[in-house]
Every structure is written in structure tokens, then in C-alpha cells.
Scaffold this active site. Structure first.
Site, PDB file in Angstrom:
ATOM      1  N   LYS A 249      -7.962  -2.375  15.517  1.00 11.01           N
ATOM      2  CA  LYS A 249      -6.902  -3.199  16.119  1.00 11.01           C
ATOM      3  C   LYS A 249      -7.458  -3.981  17.306  1.00 11.01           C
ATOM      4  CE  LYS A 249      -3.074  -3.500  15.207  1.00 11.01           C
ATOM      5  NZ  LYS A 249      -2.332  -4.372  14.242  1.00 11.01           N
TER       6      LYS A 249
ATOM      7  N   THR B 291      -1.157  -2.806  19.330  1.00 11.45           N
ATOM      8  CA  THR B 291      -0.819  -1.459  19.806  1.00 11.45           C
ATOM      9  C   THR B 291      -1.390  -1.186  21.200  1.00 11.45           C
ATOM     10  OG1 THR B 291      -1.373   0.873  19.398  1.00 11.45           O
ATOM     11  CG2 THR B 291      -2.847  -0.719  18.448  1.00 11.45           C
ATOM     12  N   ASP B 292      -0.793  -0.232  21.884  1.00 18.42           N
ATOM     13  CA  ASP B 292      -1.337   0.186  23.187  1.00 18.42           C
ATOM     14  C   ASP B 292      -2.610   1.015  23.032  1.00 18.42           C
ATOM     15  OD1 ASP B 292      -0.226   2.549  22.163  1.00 18.42           O
ATOM     16  OD2 ASP B 292       0.962   3.020  23.946  1.00 18.42           O
ATOM     17  N   GLU B 293      -2.888   1.459  21.789  1.00 21.04           N
ATOM     18  CA  GLU B 293      -4.043   2.355  21.597  1.00 21.04           C
ATOM     19  C   GLU B 293      -5.366   1.642  21.856  1.00 21.04           C
ATOM     20  OE1 GLU B 293      -3.748   5.073  18.332  1.00 21.04           O
ATOM     21  OE2 GLU B 293      -1.574   4.887  18.263  1.00 21.04           O
TER      22      GLU B 293
ATOM     23  N   THR C 163       0.867  -1.172   0.000  1.00 22.16           N
ATOM     24  CA  THR C 163       0.000   0.000   0.000  1.00 22.16           C
ATOM     25  C   THR C 163       0.905   1.224   0.000  1.00 22.16           C
ATOM     26  OG1 THR C 163       0.000   0.277   2.391  1.00 22.16           O
ATOM     27  CG2 THR C 163      -1.635  -1.262   1.482  1.00 22.16           C
TER      28      THR C 163
ATOM     29  N   TYR D 146      -9.001   3.481  13.956  1.00 28.72           N
ATOM     30  CA  TYR D 146      -7.795   2.634  13.939  1.00 28.72           C
ATOM     31  C   TYR D 146      -7.742   1.732  15.164  1.00 28.72           C
ATOM     32  CZ  TYR D 146      -2.916   1.373  14.913  1.00 28.72           C
ATOM     33  OH  TYR D 146      -1.781   0.679  15.247  1.00 28.72           O
TER      34      TYR D 146
HETATM   35  P1  NAD Z   1       2.964   0.737   8.356  1.00 24.00           P
HETATM   36  O1  NAD Z   1       1.693   1.423   7.974  1.00 24.00           O
HETATM   37  O2  NAD Z   1       4.255   1.454   8.229  1.00 24.00           O
HETATM   38  O3  NAD Z   1       3.119  -0.614   7.521  1.00 24.00           O
HETATM   39  C1  NAD Z   1       2.058  -1.487   7.287  1.00 24.00           C
HETATM   40  C2  NAD Z   1       2.479  -2.464   6.186  1.00 24.00           C
HETATM   41  O4  NAD Z   1       1.388  -3.373   5.967  1.00 24.00           O
HETATM   42  C3  NAD Z   1       2.769  -1.783   4.852  1.00 24.00           C
HETATM   43  O5  NAD Z   1       3.958  -2.315   4.301  1.00 24.00           O
HETATM   44  C4  NAD Z   1       1.575  -2.131   3.983  1.00 24.00           C
HETATM   45  O6  NAD Z   1       1.876  -2.230   2.607  1.00 24.00           O
HETATM   46  C5  NAD Z   1       1.164  -3.488   4.575  1.00 24.00           C
HETATM   47  N1  NAD Z   1      -0.249  -3.786   4.357  1.00 24.00           N
HETATM   48  C6  NAD Z   1      -1.313  -2.963   4.598  1.00 24.00           C
HETATM   49  N2  NAD Z   1      -2.446  -3.594   4.263  1.00 24.00           N
HETATM   50  C7  NAD Z   1      -2.117  -4.830   3.837  1.00 24.00           C
HETATM   51  C8  NAD Z   1      -2.848  -5.958   3.389  1.00 24.00           C
HETATM   52  N3  NAD Z   1      -4.191  -5.916   3.292  1.00 24.00           N
HETATM   53  N4  NAD Z   1      -2.185  -7.088   3.050  1.00 24.00           N
HETATM   54  C9  NAD Z   1      -0.830  -7.122   3.128  1.00 24.00           C
HETATM   55  N5  NAD Z   1      -0.078  -6.092   3.540  1.00 24.00           N
HETATM   56  C10 NAD Z   1      -0.708  -4.962   3.885  1.00 24.00           C
HETATM   57  O7  NAD Z   1       2.712   0.247   9.831  1.00 24.00           O
HETATM   58  P2  NAD Z   1       3.750   0.032  11.033  1.00 24.00           P
HETATM   59  O8  NAD Z   1       3.898   1.309  11.766  1.00 24.00           O
HETATM   60  O9  NAD Z   1       4.962  -0.654  10.500  1.00 24.00           O
HETATM   61  O10 NAD Z   1       2.920  -0.955  11.958  1.00 24.00           O
HETATM   62  C11 NAD Z   1       3.065  -2.374  11.844  1.00 24.00           C
HETATM   63  C12 NAD Z   1       2.173  -3.041  12.856  1.00 24.00           C
HETATM   64  O11 NAD Z   1       2.532  -2.619  14.173  1.00 24.00           O
HETATM   65  C13 NAD Z   1       0.691  -2.687  12.703  1.00 24.00           C
HETATM   66  O12 NAD Z   1      -0.070  -3.847  12.960  1.00 24.00           O
HETATM   67  C14 NAD Z   1       0.445  -1.624  13.767  1.00 24.00           C
HETATM   68  O13 NAD Z   1      -0.895  -1.653  14.194  1.00 24.00           O
HETATM   69  C15 NAD Z   1       1.409  -2.083  14.851  1.00 24.00           C
HETATM   70  N6  NAD Z   1       1.918  -1.025  15.743  1.00 24.00           N
HETATM   71  C16 NAD Z   1       2.463   0.126  15.235  1.00 24.00           C
HETATM   72  C17 NAD Z   1       2.988   1.082  16.099  1.00 24.00           C
HETATM   73  C18 NAD Z   1       3.652   2.335  15.579  1.00 24.00           C
HETATM   74  O14 NAD Z   1       4.051   3.186  16.393  1.00 24.00           O
HETATM   75  N7  NAD Z   1       3.843   2.495  14.288  1.00 24.00           N
HETATM   76  C19 NAD Z   1       2.947   0.869  17.484  1.00 24.00           C
HETATM   77  C20 NAD Z   1       2.382  -0.315  17.971  1.00 24.00           C
HETATM   78  C21 NAD Z   1       1.876  -1.260  17.083  1.00 24.00           C
HETATM   79  P1  TYD Z   2       1.036   9.733  15.366  1.00 17.33           P
HETATM   80  O1  TYD Z   2       2.466   9.690  14.982  1.00 17.33           O
HETATM   81  O2  TYD Z   2      -0.001   9.895  14.282  1.00 17.33           O
HETATM   82  O3  TYD Z   2       0.753   8.457  16.274  1.00 17.33           O
HETATM   83  P2  TYD Z   2      -0.553   8.049  17.154  1.00 17.33           P
HETATM   84  O4  TYD Z   2      -1.683   8.953  16.832  1.00 17.33           O
HETATM   85  O5  TYD Z   2      -0.800   6.649  16.679  1.00 17.33           O
HETATM   86  O6  TYD Z   2      -0.114   8.139  18.593  1.00 17.33           O
HETATM   87  O7  TYD Z   2       0.824  10.937  16.384  1.00 17.33           O
HETATM   88  C1  TYD Z   2       1.539  10.988  17.603  1.00 17.33           C
HETATM   89  C2  TYD Z   2       1.023  12.180  18.364  1.00 17.33           C
HETATM   90  O8  TYD Z   2       1.376  13.366  17.654  1.00 17.33           O
HETATM   91  C3  TYD Z   2      -0.499  12.200  18.470  1.00 17.33           C
HETATM   92  O9  TYD Z   2      -0.858  12.701  19.763  1.00 17.33           O
HETATM   93  C4  TYD Z   2      -0.942  13.169  17.402  1.00 17.33           C
HETATM   94  C5  TYD Z   2       0.226  14.149  17.324  1.00 17.33           C
HETATM   95  N1  TYD Z   2       0.458  14.761  15.985  1.00 17.33           N
HETATM   96  C6  TYD Z   2       0.561  16.158  15.878  1.00 17.33           C
HETATM   97  O10 TYD Z   2       0.458  16.892  16.882  1.00 17.33           O
HETATM   98  N2  TYD Z   2       0.793  16.688  14.631  1.00 17.33           N
HETATM   99  C7  TYD Z   2       0.902  15.913  13.512  1.00 17.33           C
HETATM  100  O11 TYD Z   2       1.065  16.483  12.397  1.00 17.33           O
HETATM  101  C8  TYD Z   2       0.807  14.500  13.659  1.00 17.33           C
HETATM  102  C9  TYD Z   2       0.938  13.600  12.449  1.00 17.33           C
HETATM  103  C10 TYD Z   2       0.598  13.966  14.917  1.00 17.33           C
END
Ligand code: NAD
Ligand code: TYD
Length: 353
Positions: A163, A133-135, A35, A159
Site C-alpha cells: 500500500k 491505510t494508516d498501516e 476475488t 500488505y
Molecule cells: P476487501 O478485501 O474487502 O475488498 C477488496 C475488493 O477489491 C474486493 O471486492 C476484490 O474482489 C477487489 N479486487 C482485488 N483485487 C482486484 C483486482 N486486481 N482488480 C479488481 N478488483 C480487485 O478490502 P476493503 O477492506 O474493502 O478495503 C478497500 C480499500 O480500503 C483497500 O484499498 C484497503 O487497502 C483500504 N483500507 C481498508 C481498511 C480496512 O479496515 N478494511 C482500512 C483502511 C484502508
Molecule cells: P485485522 O482485522 O486483520 O486488521 P489489521 O491487521 O489490518 O489491523 O486485525 C486487527 C487486529 O486484530 C490486529 O492487531 C490483529 C488482531 N487479530 C487477532 O488477534 N486475531 C485474529 O484472529 C485476527 C484476524 C486479528
């Protein structure tokens, strides 16, 4: 032995795959739909690596899943694939239900069919590791204790609700069918290859382009931040030693307000890439808050430490410095992900703020 990783071209998945091959020769089949958030450039270092097989495909494609599981006979499925950005979930929740809920359901069903046919040690040792996620726990009051694994699920955004639904499906597939699952609920990650729609990379990239640094609302929202390779080591620890059916909270013991994060990034950029126009804080702007914005997340990562001996290796100071340095050294990566689609997103999200 092989792992089937979903979403391994995204931010955390690609860091996990790179970290895995830094320690192990065990093959990975990497299934990713590519994606907007998936990027094969994240995996460029693995080009020609015999143990890495990339497959472009959707976790909702059951025939594809059946074929990959039958062909590669993985000992574990590590499920990272998801739609992951809260703001996008507010503008368009449908994709979140499709991938995070329906996609996880399809993956669970395909995995159950595969696992049910395994025998002996292959069946005993099999794992489905769900990355969450913790969310899902919702928002904390300022002085409330950090989330433990028994905190009630109170998701507030499309979101986090999607999750939470996926976590419940994973739990039920264990309870009802005996599927050997483990789940990790991690706090906000940061580090290399982080798509610049999320707070930390967005602020770095905007500052370097002399664009506004948009803080939602008062900027006093609190997140717990974990350097992404610490998340990778936590997943390896849970995969190796986690108890079946258990969940493990993963976090950095690093609670920071968004404002503190932005000020830290500005100070690092003033040191590492000073601007002739003056300090980067000049670019900070307060914009309209995110609807339903969770005020505070905080993770109690005591269980994973007590049971599996995992603790983060990076402090916030060391991790954020490495991250800023990485973005300064990888401007081509940034330019390449700033595609037409990304520019459309910036217009959608920020023009109404
Ligand atoms: P990201 O959005 O960077 O990556 C998601 C990946 O999944 C992408 O490579 C995308 O192409 C792929 N994808 C999306 N839909 C798909 C589908 N239908 N089939 C196959 N592949 C698909 O996300 P991320 O930040 O790397 O997060 C990875 C995981 O960790 C997620 O499950 C997210 O909920 C979880 N997570 C993320 C964070 C964070 O801070 N980013 C924290 C805690 C948990
Ligand atoms: P984000 O990186 O989108 O993670 P999450 O919402 O999953 O915690 O955002 C982190 C925090 O930063 C969240 O409280 C929203 C805030 N934020 C801004 O203040 N400005 C921005 O442009 C973005 C993308 C996030």
C-alpha cells in the site's frame, strides 16, 4: 457525470457504493475482479438500479481500463481495489504486489492517458482518489502522538509495504505528470459486509458458531476503529473539497486494544444472542502472535476536520452494536461467504498457531 469505482464489491467499496446511491443519482461503473473478498451479494440492493453498472475485471487489464474510461467518461476514479488482509500477505505476498503495486500502476497509467485527452472543465475537475491505510506509517509506541499526514512511511508487513508503494506511485503521478490526485489514509474499518477473516466479523461469527476466539499474542495491540459509512462520508468530503496532491488521514478517534474489542463483542452477544453454554468469553483463546505484528496504530484526523469539516458520526458503542446486530440479522450472508476457499484459509492461518 459518472464515477469509476474499483473494488466496489469488497467491504468498504460496497458500503461506499450503497451509501453513494442513498444520496445521489450520479452513475457508478463498478470494476471488481471478484476475488475471494469480492461479493456481489453486498450489492444485491442495487439489482436493476439503472445508474449502477457492474463490470467483472482486473485493474491490471489495461485494454479493459481504456475501454471503460473511453465509454463512460468518468469525472473521477475512486480506487478501492486491493488485496487487504495482513495475514494473507504474510502467507502469500505475491498477490499484494500484483494488485496493490502493479495494478495501481496500470490504473494510474490508463487514467493519465484518459485525463490527458480531456479538455476544459472536464480536465480541470477530474480526480483520482486513492483509498489507502494508516498501516503505511508503521507502528507507534504506547504514548507517541497519533499519525499525522507528515509521519514518515515505515510499513512493516507485505500488505502495508504494497500500500505504501501504491501511495508513492500516486504521489509521483501527481508530481511528475500533474495527474489530479487525492489520497486518504484510513484506520481500521468495521461494519456490515466485512469479510469474516478480519478481527471484528471473525469474532462475531466464531462466537455464534461456538468456535474459539483467537487473540494473537497478548491482545494488547491497539487499533483505531472507524464505522465504515463514516469512511464513505470522508471519501465524499475529500472528493468534493480535497486539495490536489494532498493526503488526508481518516480515523474514528477510537483507540482500543484487541482484547477490549473481543470483550465488547462477547458482552453484546451475551445481551443480544445469549448462549445456553454460558458467557461467550469462555471461547477466548490466546494463540501465537502474528509475525512482525504492529503494536499500535492511531490516527490524528484533525486535518480533514479543519479543512473539510468531516468528523465521524458514529461512536464506537453505537457502531459496534449496529455491526453485531447486522451479523445476527444476516446469517445467510455469512453462510454464503464461508465457501470452500474460506475454509482452506482458516486451516492455513490457524493450524500453525
Ligand atoms: P476487501 O478485501 O474487502 O475488498 C477488496 C475488493 O477489491 C474486493 O471486492 C476484490 O474482489 C477487489 N479486487 C482485488 N483485487 C482486484 C483486482 N486486481 N482488480 C479488481 N478488483 C480487485 O478490502 P476493503 O477492506 O474493502 O478495503 C478497500 C480499500 O480500503 C483497500 O484499498 C484497503 O487497502 C483500504 N483500507 C481498508 C481498511 C480496512 O479496515 N478494511 C482500512 C483502511 C484502508
Ligand atoms: P485485522 O482485522 O486483520 O486488521 P489489521 O491487521 O489490518 O489491523 O486485525 C486487527 C487486529 O486484530 C490486529 O492487531 C490483529 C488482531 N487479530 C487477532 O488477534 N486475531 C485474529 O484472529 C485476527 C484476524 C486479528
Amino acid at each position: 457525470m459518472t464515477l469509476l469505482v474499483t473494488g466496489g464489491a469488497g467491504f468498504i467499496g460496497s458500503n461506499f457504493v450503497l451509501d453513494w446511491f442513498a444520496q445521489s443519482d450520479e452513475p457508478i461503473v463498478n470494476l471488481d475482479a471478484l476475488t475471494y473478498a469480492g461479493n456481489l451479494q453486498n450489492l444485491a440492493a442495487l439489482q436493476g438500479h439503472a445508474a449502477h453498472t457492474f463490470v467483472r475485471g482486473d485493474i491490471g487489464d489495461r485494454p479493459l481500463l481504456d475501454r471503460l474510461l473511453a465509454e463512460h467518461q468518468p469525472r473521477a476514479v475512486l480506487h478501492f481495489a486491493a488485496e487487504s488482509h495482513v495475514d494473507r500477505s504474510i502467507h502469500g505476498p505475491g498477490a499484494f504486489i500484483k494488485t496493490n503495486v502493479e495494478g495501481t500502476f496500470t490504473l494510474l497509467e490508463a487514467t493519465r492517458a484518459y485525463w490527458s485527452a480531456l479538455r476544459g472543465a472536464a480536465r480541470e475537475d477530474f480526480r483520482f482518489h486513492h483509498v489507502s491505510t494508516d498501516e503505511v506509517y508503521g507502528s507507534l509506541a504506547p504514548s507517541a502522538p497519533a499519525f499525522t499526514e507528515t509521519h514518515p512511511y515505515e510499513p512493516n508487513s507485505p500488505y502495508s509495504a504494497s500500500k505504501a508503494a501504491s501511495d508513492h506511485l500516486v504521489r509521483a503521478w501527481h508530481h511528475t505528470y500533474g495527474l489530479p490526485v487525492v489520497t486518504t489514509n484510513c484506520s481500521n474499518n468495521y461494519g456490515p459486509y466485512h469479510f469474516p477473516e478480519k478481527l471484528i466479523p471473525l469474532m462475531i461469527v466464531n462466537a455464534l458458531a461456538a468456535k474459539p476466539l483467537p487473540i494473537y499474542g497478548d491482545g494488547q495491540q491497539v487499533r483505531d476503529w472507524l464505522y465504515v459509512t463514516d469512511h464513505a462520508t470522508a471519501i465524499r468530503a475529500v472528493l468534493a473539497g480535497g486539495q490536489l496532491g494532498e493526503t488526508y488521514n481518516v480515523g474514528g478517534w477510537n483507540e482500543k486494544t484487541n482484547k477490549e474489542i473481543v470483550l465488547t463483542i462477547c458482552a453484546l452477544l451475551d445481551e443480544l444472542a445469549p448462549s445456553a453454554e454460558g458467557p461467550y468469553t469462555r471461547l477466548i483463546t490466546h494463540v501465537k502472535d502474528r509475525p512482525g505484528h504492529d503494536r499500535r496504530y492511531a490516527i490524528d484526523a484533525g486535518k480533514i476536520e479543519r479543512e473539510l469539516g468531516w468528523r465521524p458520526a458514529e461512536t464506537f458503542d453505537s457502531g459496534i452494536r449496529k455491526t453485531v446486530q447486522w451479523y445476527l440479522a444476516n446469517k445467510d450472508w455469512v453462510a454464503n461467504v464461508q465457501s470452500g476457499g474460506y475454509r482452506d484459509w482458516v486451516a492455513t492461518n490457524y493450524s500453525v498457531r
